[in-house]
Design an enzyme around this catalytic site. Sequence first.
Site, PDB file in Angstrom:
ATOM      1  N   VAL A  65      92.709 -18.014  14.350  1.00 36.26           N
ATOM      2  CA  VAL A  65      92.976 -16.846  14.649  1.00 36.26           C
ATOM      3  C   VAL A  65      93.037 -15.647  13.517  1.00 36.26           C
ATOM      4  O   VAL A  65      93.632 -16.014  12.596  1.00 36.26           O
ATOM      5  CB  VAL A  65      94.730 -16.666  15.532  1.00 36.26           C
ATOM      6  CG1 VAL A  65      94.856 -15.263  16.036  1.00 36.26           C
ATOM      7  CG2 VAL A  65      94.630 -17.752  16.731  1.00 36.26           C
ATOM      8  N   CYS A  66      92.191 -14.639  13.832  1.00 33.81           N
ATOM      9  CA  CYS A  66      92.264 -13.453  12.898  1.00 33.81           C
ATOM     10  C   CYS A  66      92.490 -12.294  13.499  1.00 33.81           C
ATOM     11  O   CYS A  66      93.047 -12.662  14.545  1.00 33.81           O
ATOM     12  CB  CYS A  66      91.038 -13.653  12.238  1.00 33.81           C
ATOM     13  SG  CYS A  66      89.633 -13.031  13.029  1.00 33.81           S
ATOM     14  N   LYS A  67      92.451 -11.164  12.980  1.00 30.94           N
ATOM     15  CA  LYS A  67      92.959 -10.065  13.372  1.00 30.94           C
ATOM     16  C   LYS A  67      92.201  -9.527  14.739  1.00 30.94           C
ATOM     17  O   LYS A  67      92.497  -9.376  15.943  1.00 30.94           O
ATOM     18  CB  LYS A  67      92.959  -8.860  12.508  1.00 30.94           C
ATOM     19  CG  LYS A  67      93.433  -7.595  13.010  1.00 30.94           C
ATOM     20  CD  LYS A  67      93.661  -6.438  11.916  1.00 30.94           C
ATOM     21  CE  LYS A  67      94.421  -5.014  12.647  1.00 30.94           C
ATOM     22  NZ  LYS A  67      94.524  -4.264  11.616  1.00 30.94           N
TER      23      LYS A  67
ATOM     24  N   MET B  18      93.603 -11.480  17.425  1.00 33.48           N
ATOM     25  CA  MET B  18      95.187 -11.165  17.733  1.00 33.48           C
ATOM     26  C   MET B  18      95.070  -9.884  18.502  1.00 33.48           C
ATOM     27  O   MET B  18      96.072  -9.495  19.269  1.00 33.48           O
ATOM     28  CB  MET B  18      96.054 -11.084  16.650  1.00 33.48           C
ATOM     29  CG  MET B  18      96.532 -12.371  15.917  1.00 33.48           C
ATOM     30  SD  MET B  18      97.303 -13.444  17.159  1.00 33.48           S
ATOM     31  CE  MET B  18      98.938 -12.479  17.726  1.00 33.48           C
TER      32      MET B  18
END
Length: 140
Positions: A98-100, A127
Amino acid sequence: MIDQLFEFVQNHPLLVGAFLLVLTAWLVYETRNAATSGVTSTQATQLINREDAVVLDLRESKDYKAGHIAGAYNIPQSSLDSRMNELEKHKSKPVIVVCKHGQSSGAVQAKLTKAGFERAVKLKGGMMQWQADSLPMVKK
């Protein structure tokens, strides 16, 4: 306006053909990458609940503390190489990266797959999508 478009197409067939070729190649590339490597928020939730998936959050610690998926490991992308050993015990489990925004997680997913992680996937939309879907987050 439509007349001008048809006139342009007739006067520049090579340019229009090249554009259509590039557009088709890009669409094929995006479709293949989206279908094979990412999971939606719903699919990620099912992996976490049913298969005890590990969530790897690549964001910096201040973003992580502002809100993250419960139980997620926070290893910023910049320090992943030096901290990869923290994930070794989870090689057989699904790992959700998961990243932004869901854009930089693909490179980490490929790195994990190369390192022997059997089921590394990225969260589509990152996210931001998780928040947009109103899914629970933990704040520390």
